[in-house]
Design an enzyme around this catalytic site. Structure first.
Site, PDB file in Angstrom:
ATOM      1  N   HIS A  33       3.287  12.799 -28.941  1.00  0.00           N
ATOM      2  CA  HIS A  33       3.470  11.786 -27.902  1.00  0.00           C
ATOM      3  C   HIS A  33       2.414  10.698 -28.054  1.00  0.00           C
ATOM      4  O   HIS A  33       1.229  11.011 -28.156  1.00  0.00           O
ATOM      5  CB  HIS A  33       3.317  12.414 -26.507  1.00  0.00           C
ATOM      6  CG  HIS A  33       4.554  12.316 -25.692  1.00  0.00           C
ATOM      7  ND1 HIS A  33       5.463  13.332 -25.588  1.00  0.00           N
ATOM      8  CD2 HIS A  33       5.049  11.293 -24.948  1.00  0.00           C
ATOM      9  CE1 HIS A  33       6.462  12.948 -24.821  1.00  0.00           C
ATOM     10  NE2 HIS A  33       6.240  11.720 -24.426  1.00  0.00           N
ATOM     11  N   SER A  49      -5.181  -7.110 -34.419  1.00  0.00           N
ATOM     12  CA  SER A  49      -6.335  -6.416 -35.008  1.00  0.00           C
ATOM     13  C   SER A  49      -6.919  -5.459 -33.979  1.00  0.00           C
ATOM     14  O   SER A  49      -7.042  -5.811 -32.804  1.00  0.00           O
ATOM     15  CB  SER A  49      -7.405  -7.422 -35.429  1.00  0.00           C
ATOM     16  OG  SER A  49      -6.865  -8.370 -36.325  1.00  0.00           O
ATOM     17  N   ASP A  73      -4.433 -11.051 -32.749  1.00  0.00           N
ATOM     18  CA  ASP A  73      -4.353 -10.180 -31.567  1.00  0.00           C
ATOM     19  C   ASP A  73      -3.841  -8.775 -31.894  1.00  0.00           C
ATOM     20  O   ASP A  73      -3.894  -7.885 -31.051  1.00  0.00           O
ATOM     21  CB  ASP A  73      -3.528 -10.832 -30.451  1.00  0.00           C
ATOM     22  CG  ASP A  73      -2.089 -11.120 -30.855  1.00  0.00           C
ATOM     23  OD1 ASP A  73      -1.660 -10.714 -31.958  1.00  0.00           O
ATOM     24  OD2 ASP A  73      -1.367 -11.780 -30.072  1.00  0.00           O
ATOM     25  N   SER A  83       1.543  16.919 -26.806  1.00  0.00           N
ATOM     26  CA  SER A  83       0.512  15.973 -26.380  1.00  0.00           C
ATOM     27  C   SER A  83      -0.560  15.820 -27.451  1.00  0.00           C
ATOM     28  O   SER A  83      -0.909  16.790 -28.117  1.00  0.00           O
ATOM     29  CB  SER A  83      -0.139  16.485 -25.091  1.00  0.00           C
ATOM     30  OG  SER A  83      -1.303  15.727 -24.798  1.00  0.00           O
ATOM     31  N   HIS A 106       7.633   4.204 -29.980  1.00  0.00           N
ATOM     32  CA  HIS A 106       7.312   4.790 -28.689  1.00  0.00           C
ATOM     33  C   HIS A 106       5.849   4.513 -28.326  1.00  0.00           C
ATOM     34  O   HIS A 106       4.944   4.902 -29.034  1.00  0.00           O
ATOM     35  CB  HIS A 106       7.590   6.290 -28.813  1.00  0.00           C
ATOM     36  CG  HIS A 106       7.432   7.121 -27.594  1.00  0.00           C
ATOM     37  ND1 HIS A 106       7.782   8.455 -27.604  1.00  0.00           N
ATOM     38  CD2 HIS A 106       6.989   6.878 -26.361  1.00  0.00           C
ATOM     39  CE1 HIS A 106       7.550   8.976 -26.419  1.00  0.00           C
ATOM     40  NE2 HIS A 106       7.073   8.040 -25.648  1.00  0.00           N
ATOM     41  N   GLU A 120      14.080  12.566 -25.745  1.00  0.00           N
ATOM     42  CA  GLU A 120      12.907  13.285 -26.202  1.00  0.00           C
ATOM     43  C   GLU A 120      13.175  14.793 -26.201  1.00  0.00           C
ATOM     44  O   GLU A 120      13.177  15.423 -25.148  1.00  0.00           O
ATOM     45  CB  GLU A 120      11.710  12.922 -25.320  1.00  0.00           C
ATOM     46  CG  GLU A 120      11.589  11.406 -25.120  1.00  0.00           C
ATOM     47  CD  GLU A 120      10.321  10.976 -24.400  1.00  0.00           C
ATOM     48  OE1 GLU A 120       9.240  11.457 -24.759  1.00  0.00           O
ATOM     49  OE2 GLU A 120      10.418  10.148 -23.470  1.00  0.00           O
ATOM     50  N   TYR A 152      14.504  13.486 -21.240  1.00  0.00           N
ATOM     51  CA  TYR A 152      14.128  14.658 -22.053  1.00  0.00           C
ATOM     52  C   TYR A 152      15.283  15.630 -22.260  1.00  0.00           C
ATOM     53  O   TYR A 152      16.271  15.608 -21.529  1.00  0.00           O
ATOM     54  CB  TYR A 152      12.976  15.401 -21.364  1.00  0.00           C
ATOM     55  CG  TYR A 152      11.664  14.663 -21.483  1.00  0.00           C
ATOM     56  CD1 TYR A 152      10.677  15.090 -22.361  1.00  0.00           C
ATOM     57  CD2 TYR A 152      11.427  13.511 -20.738  1.00  0.00           C
ATOM     58  CE1 TYR A 152       9.481  14.401 -22.485  1.00  0.00           C
ATOM     59  CE2 TYR A 152      10.241  12.807 -20.865  1.00  0.00           C
ATOM     60  CZ  TYR A 152       9.270  13.264 -21.741  1.00  0.00           C
ATOM     61  OH  TYR A 152       8.097  12.574 -21.879  1.00  0.00           O
ATOM     62  N   THR A 205     -10.006  -6.575 -31.761  1.00  0.00           N
ATOM     63  CA  THR A 205      -9.943  -7.641 -30.752  1.00  0.00           C
ATOM     64  C   THR A 205      -9.227  -7.149 -29.496  1.00  0.00           C
ATOM     65  O   THR A 205      -8.342  -6.297 -29.579  1.00  0.00           O
ATOM     66  CB  THR A 205      -9.194  -8.882 -31.282  1.00  0.00           C
ATOM     67  OG1 THR A 205      -7.851  -8.508 -31.601  1.00  0.00           O
ATOM     68  CG2 THR A 205      -9.879  -9.465 -32.495  1.00  0.00           C
TER      69      THR A 205
END
Length: 622
Positions: free
Chosen positions: A145, A556, A554, A196, A36, A382, A421, A559
């Site tokens: 989340h 990492s 890419d 959250s 997710h 969810e 949800y 970066t």
């Protein structure tokens, strides 16, 4: 769009697995679960609501995801060996808040009194080792989340759970680049619906005052100003702080895990028409689920990402203005769907819309896999905190009533198909975002509890063979094509793809940002042609071997890859390297790998690979 939807890629994956492995991997023993993120490529889902939101169906992205999933299963299959599984549990503190506390308070006081918090703080970790006790991998379930990265972000990334996974894999796979190496650390979704990671809570971004109220609105600017912040200086920092806390706890639980998981393996799966489930409320009264619909507060969004149209959460009445617009464009909704969803005022009657294809799923997967005394429930959406607690308790009680005591039940969220949800019946009455997005109506949770109890009973009594398969989900052809056309890439006159337009400075200190801009091409082309495994590398010159060693790709965290679209097929690509304190002093270079779309008159388009390399630069310590 959330990168968390499946369904038709599920059927595509299962079909391809069957042709390769026969009956070894099946719909009952394979769960596709999204870790997710809200920062992933979109356009790989067949139901119209999601197709519209992602500006068309992208077959390119779809094929890429299916191929990637199959590749991961192939690698796992090839590396399969005898081993042991250990389970451990422990709390993770200071990384979550409930983002709809007013909804949570609608649940009965007697029920709330049994819990010390309005979020589930427990992390469950499965540790996998071979027979020599050497590390193989882990799965961790935790309710949070992945919205530490907010909706101003345009970089593809895996958010806080992905960062936790990244840290653990980097630690266990010493000497490997991210995404490579034998150890796999999976951080899976759980009952995160109302949870959250933005733990400083909701504040009005214009005045700084709290907007932790039932409608998440501000005195000036309304709901669009009410946004929750994470603990960091910015969203990148917040993602790292929350991700690191999860990584730290998972690592401790992994290291100290001693309880072995033993016993038989079982699985059960059914397809269910969620628009028409009869729910037994007690021995005499029944209720029904509804055709899908989204309420007004769905458009409000959440304190983690506002909707932008100034809808507010907690709306239990519609608005004649929007109702009229909807009726004009989509047609009137039936009395039946209105009644069924009460007190939800319906904004989009998706269950009654079928052009060009159904707007939401009717047929949904329910599935349980048990490993000894562990039951993994695959939830197609969810669940809020209390919804998850009720389901876990009900499934555990069902197993116990058939003589299977002390099952650990894990909620694995966002599995197989996405249905938004699932709130409790009481939370549904408050009609905040999660409730407005409970698409099958007020009795959705009760329906799932009934269905999962039925699966648990079948496993406990060894009668899985007698379960009906249920109605098979549809598979649509001719989905809406992407609204963004594929155009031919062009380089400026006198330049070619991969040329350096802006080189790095000759010297940087650790902690600074090295930046190089190249003549670019649309990164989407790279999904069609996989010549390169990464868009970029950072490489260090090794004098002893007179060769360049890759230190970053890419994936990492230090970066970043930005694509800047210009006019008429012209574009630039900028690579940033945020040089970490751990970087060794020395000579470095940055490389860019891309694909350009070329089309000659009367010929089909071709995708060509190219690369660009920056001039070398030096990194010195402070």
């Amino acid at each position: 769009m959330d990168s968390e939807k499946s369904s038709e890629w599920q059927s595509d994956v299962l079909n391809r697995l069957q042709s390769k492995y026969g009956s070894l991997y099946r719909r009952d023993n394979v769960i596709l679960s999204g870790t997710h993120t809200h920062s992933g490529p979109a356009g790989y889902f067949q139901y119209t609501v999601f197709v519209i939101a992602s500006e068309g169906f992208s077959n390119r992205t779809f094929q890429h995801m299916v191929t990637g999933i199959l590749k991961s299963i192939d690698i796992a299959h090839t590396n399969m060996k005898p081993g042991k599984i250990f389970i451990n549990k422990g709390n993770v503190d200071g990384v979550q808040i409930n983002r709809s506390p007013y909804s949570y308070l609608q649940n009965p006081q007697s029920e709330r009194a049994r819990y010390s918090s309005n979020t589930d703080k427990e992390m469950v970790v499965l540790k996998m080792v071979d027979l020599n006790g050497d590390d193989l991998g882990l799965i961790s379930w935790f309710a949070i989340h992945p919205v530490s990265m907010n909706n101003s972000n345009h970089l593809v990334n895996s958010d806080n759970v992905g960062y936790a996974s990244y840290l653990l894999e980097q630690e266990k796979n010493k000497g490997y680049l991210p995404g490579q190496g034998p150890f796999v650390a999976a951080f899976a979704s759980s009952n995160l619906g109302d949870v959250s990671p933005n733990i400083l809570g909701p504040h009005c971004i214009n005045t700084g005052e709290s907007c932790d109220n039932a409608n998440s609105t501000c005195p000036i600017g309304g709901s669009n100003m009410c946004i929750a912040k994470g603990p960091g200086q910015d969203m990148f920092d917040s993602t790292q702080i929350i991700g690191r806390a999860m990584y730290q706890r998972a690592k401790e639980l992994y290291a100290s895990a001693s309880q072995e998981v033993t016993g038989p393996l079982a699985s059960a799966h059914q397809w269910v028409d969620m628009t028409n489930v009869t729910v037994w409320l007690n021995s005499t009264h029944t209720a029904k689920t509804c055709k899908p619909a989204l309420g007004y507060s769905f458009a409000a969004g959440t304190i983690d990402g506002v909707g932008g149209l100034n809808f507010t959460q907690g709306k239990t009445e519609g608005d004649p203005f929007w109702d009229t617009i909807r009726d004009q464009i989509l047609g009137k909704l039936s009395e039946e769907i209105k009644e069924c969803h009460k007190p939800k005022p319906i904004l989009l009657h998706t269950g009654e819309l079928s052009k060009p294809h159904p707007w939401h799923p009717d047929i949904v997967d329910v599935q349980i896999i048990t490993l000894g005394s562990l039951a993994i429930t695959a939830i197609p959406g969810e669940f809020t905190t209390m919804s998850g607690r009720r389901l876990r308790e009900a499934v555990q009680a069902e197993f116990a009533s058939h003589g299977v005591q002390n099952m650990t039940v894990v909620i694995s969220g966002l599995c197989n198909v996405y249905t938004h949800y699932i709130t409790t019946y009481e939370e549904y009455q408050a009609q905040r975002y999660e409730a407005a997005s409970t698409i099958y109506g007020p009795h959705t949770l009760s329906a799932y509890i009934q269905l999962f109890r039925n699966l648990a009973k079948a496993i406990a009594t060894d009668t899985v063979a007698n379960l009906s398969r249920g109605p098979e989900p549809p598979f649509f052809q001719q989905l809406i094509v992407p609204l963004i056309p594929n155009i031919v890439d062009r380089a400026p006159i006198g330049r070619t793809f991969g040329d350096v337009l802006q080189p790095a400075k000759p010297e940087y200190r650790v902690g600074e940002v090295a930046e190089v801009t190249f003549v670019g091409a649309n990164p989407k082309n790279s999904a069609q042609n996989e010549t390169h495994q990464t868009f970029l590398t950072v490489e260090k010159y090794e004098a002893t071997s007179t060769s360049w060693q890759i230190v970053c790709n890419d994936a990492s965290w230090e970066t970043r890859f930005y694509w800047h679209k210009g006019l008429l097929g012209l574009s630039n690509a900028t690579v940033e390297w945020h040089i970490p304190d751990t970087a060794q002093p020395g000579i470095y270079r940055i490389r860019y790998f891309g694909h350009n779309r070329k089309q000659d008159i009367l010929k089909p388009a071709v995708i060509l690979s190219f690369e660009g390399t920056s001039p070398a630069f030096e990194v010195v310590t402070t």
